[in-house]
Design an enzyme around this catalytic site. Structure first.
Site, PDB file in Angstrom:
ATOM      1  N   ASP A  92      35.606  41.605  52.842  1.00 60.24           N
ATOM      2  CA  ASP A  92      36.934  40.895  52.518  1.00 60.24           C
ATOM      3  C   ASP A  92      36.935  39.508  53.433  1.00 60.24           C
ATOM      4  O   ASP A  92      36.212  40.067  54.216  1.00 60.24           O
ATOM      5  CB  ASP A  92      37.990  41.979  53.434  1.00 60.24           C
ATOM      6  CG  ASP A  92      39.295  40.649  52.459  1.00 60.24           C
ATOM      7  OD1 ASP A  92      39.408  39.420  53.284  1.00 60.24           O
ATOM      8  OD2 ASP A  92      39.904  41.562  52.490  1.00 60.24           O
ATOM      9  N   ASP A 114      41.846  35.574  42.917  1.00 59.86           N
ATOM     10  CA  ASP A 114      43.225  35.839  41.944  1.00 59.86           C
ATOM     11  C   ASP A 114      44.139  34.773  42.370  1.00 59.86           C
ATOM     12  O   ASP A 114      44.929  34.831  43.734  1.00 59.86           O
ATOM     13  CB  ASP A 114      43.425  37.236  43.199  1.00 59.86           C
ATOM     14  CG  ASP A 114      44.440  38.052  42.980  1.00 59.86           C
ATOM     15  OD1 ASP A 114      45.979  37.814  42.148  1.00 59.86           O
ATOM     16  OD2 ASP A 114      44.250  39.382  42.557  1.00 59.86           O
ATOM     17  N   LYS A 118      53.128  35.615  43.372  1.00 62.80           N
ATOM     18  CA  LYS A 118      54.253  36.387  43.801  1.00 62.80           C
ATOM     19  C   LYS A 118      54.566  35.063  44.951  1.00 62.80           C
ATOM     20  O   LYS A 118      53.333  35.151  46.080  1.00 62.80           O
ATOM     21  CB  LYS A 118      55.124  37.769  44.875  1.00 62.80           C
ATOM     22  CG  LYS A 118      55.419  38.613  43.313  1.00 62.80           C
ATOM     23  CD  LYS A 118      55.476  39.876  43.798  1.00 62.80           C
ATOM     24  CE  LYS A 118      55.317  40.688  42.700  1.00 62.80           C
ATOM     25  NZ  LYS A 118      55.845  42.531  42.749  1.00 62.80           N
ATOM     26  N   TYR A 189      34.138  35.827  31.485  1.00 64.27           N
ATOM     27  CA  TYR A 189      35.937  35.293  31.671  1.00 64.27           C
ATOM     28  C   TYR A 189      35.874  34.633  31.751  1.00 64.27           C
ATOM     29  O   TYR A 189      37.009  33.923  31.122  1.00 64.27           O
ATOM     30  CB  TYR A 189      35.863  35.737  33.202  1.00 64.27           C
ATOM     31  CG  TYR A 189      37.120  36.051  34.649  1.00 64.27           C
ATOM     32  CD1 TYR A 189      37.566  36.762  33.591  1.00 64.27           C
ATOM     33  CD2 TYR A 189      37.751  34.782  34.658  1.00 64.27           C
ATOM     34  CE1 TYR A 189      39.443  37.107  34.255  1.00 64.27           C
ATOM     35  CE2 TYR A 189      38.643  34.810  35.406  1.00 64.27           C
ATOM     36  CZ  TYR A 189      39.491  35.835  34.930  1.00 64.27           C
ATOM     37  OH  TYR A 189      41.084  35.929  35.421  1.00 64.27           O
TER      38      TYR A 189
END
Length: 214
Positions: A92, A114, A118, A189
Site C-alpha cells: 500500500d 481510483d 463517495k 485502459y
C-alpha cells in the site's frame, strides 16, 4: 478484480524485479540502477510502467501496486520483456515514506487512480492531503508529479489539493489527447476512454520553493 489463483506463484517467480523489502533501499535506490528515480503509484496491470520503462532506459521505474492480483498480471505481461530498470513494490502506498528517503524521488506518476467517488472516502484518494504531504517530502526540489485521469471530479479535487499543499501547477490540460504525445505511453485502459470520446485530464505539479523560502 477476480482473484488469480496463480498470483502468488507468479510474484514468487519474479525476483528479478519484485522488491520484497523496499525499506532496505531507502536512500540508496541508485544502487539498483543509475539515473533518475521514477515512481508510479497504483500501476495496476502494468502497461504504463512497462512501456515507459522501455521508453526511458536512463531512468529507474518503480511500480507500486497494492493488489497482488493486478501486480501478478503486470509481472506476467512483462515476463519476457523485463528490462533492468523495471522494479515493483507490492504494498500500500500509505507506506511510501518507509521506502524512500527525503528528496530521493525525481518524478511521481499517478495514472487513472481510483477516484473514490463517495465524499466519505475522499481521504483514500492518492491526492488527499496525507498522501501529498508524503510526496512533497520525498520529491526532489526540482522533481515533479504527473497526474492523469478520466475522472473530472477527481481532477478538480486534485488541482485544489495540490495548490493547498504547496505545489505549483506547471502544466494542465482538460483534453490531453487532443494532440499527439509520443512521450507519454497510451495504455489499453486509457485507449478505451479515448475510443469513447471521453477527455483525458492531465496536470504536472512541482514544489512551490518560494513558499519554502518564505
Amino acid at each position: 478484480m477476480r482473484k488469480k489463483p496463480w498470483a502468488n506463484d507468479m510474484i514468487e517467480s519474479r525476483k528479478d524485479c519484485v522488491i520484497d523489502n523496499p525499506s532496505s533501499f531507502k536512500g540508496n535506490w541508485n544502487q539498483l540502477y543509475s539515473g533518475k528515480l521514477v515512481v508510479e503509484i497504483g500501476s495496476g496491470k502494468g502497461d504504463y510502467w512497462n512501456k515507459m520503462a522501455h521508453q526511458h532506459l536512463d531512468e529507474l521505474w518503480v511500480a507500486v501496486e497494492k493488489s497482488r492480483d493486478a501486480a501478478a498480471i503486470a509481472l506476467k505481461k512483462s515476463m519476457d520483456d523485463t528490462t533492468a530498470n523495471m522494479k515493483m513494490i507490492i504494498d500500500d502506498a500509505s507506506q511510501i515514506t518507509n521506502w524512500f528517503d527525503e528528496k530521493e524521488i525525481d518524478r511521481i506518476h499517478l495514472n487513472f487512480s481510483d477516484p473514490w467517488p463517495k465524499k466519505s472516502h475522499h481521504k483514500r484518494r492518492l491526492t488527499a492531503d496525507s498522501f501529498l504531504l508524503s510526496y512533497k517530502s520525498l520529491l526532489k526540489d526540482e522533481g515533479s508529479i504527473v497526474m492523469k485521469t478520466d475522472n473530472k471530479d477527481l481532477f478538480e479535487y486534485s488541482l485544489v489539493k495540490f495548490t493547498n499543499n504547496g505545489f505549483l501547477i506547471e502544466e494542465a490540460s482538460v483534453d490531453f489527447r487532443r494532440n499527439q504525445h509520443d512521450e507519454d505511453a497510451i495504455t489499453e485502459y486509457e485507449n478505451n476512454f479515448m475510443n469513447l470520446g471521453q477527455p483525458i485530464y492531465r496536470a504536472v505539479f512541482k514544489k512551490n520553493l518560494k513558499e519554502k523560502n518564505d
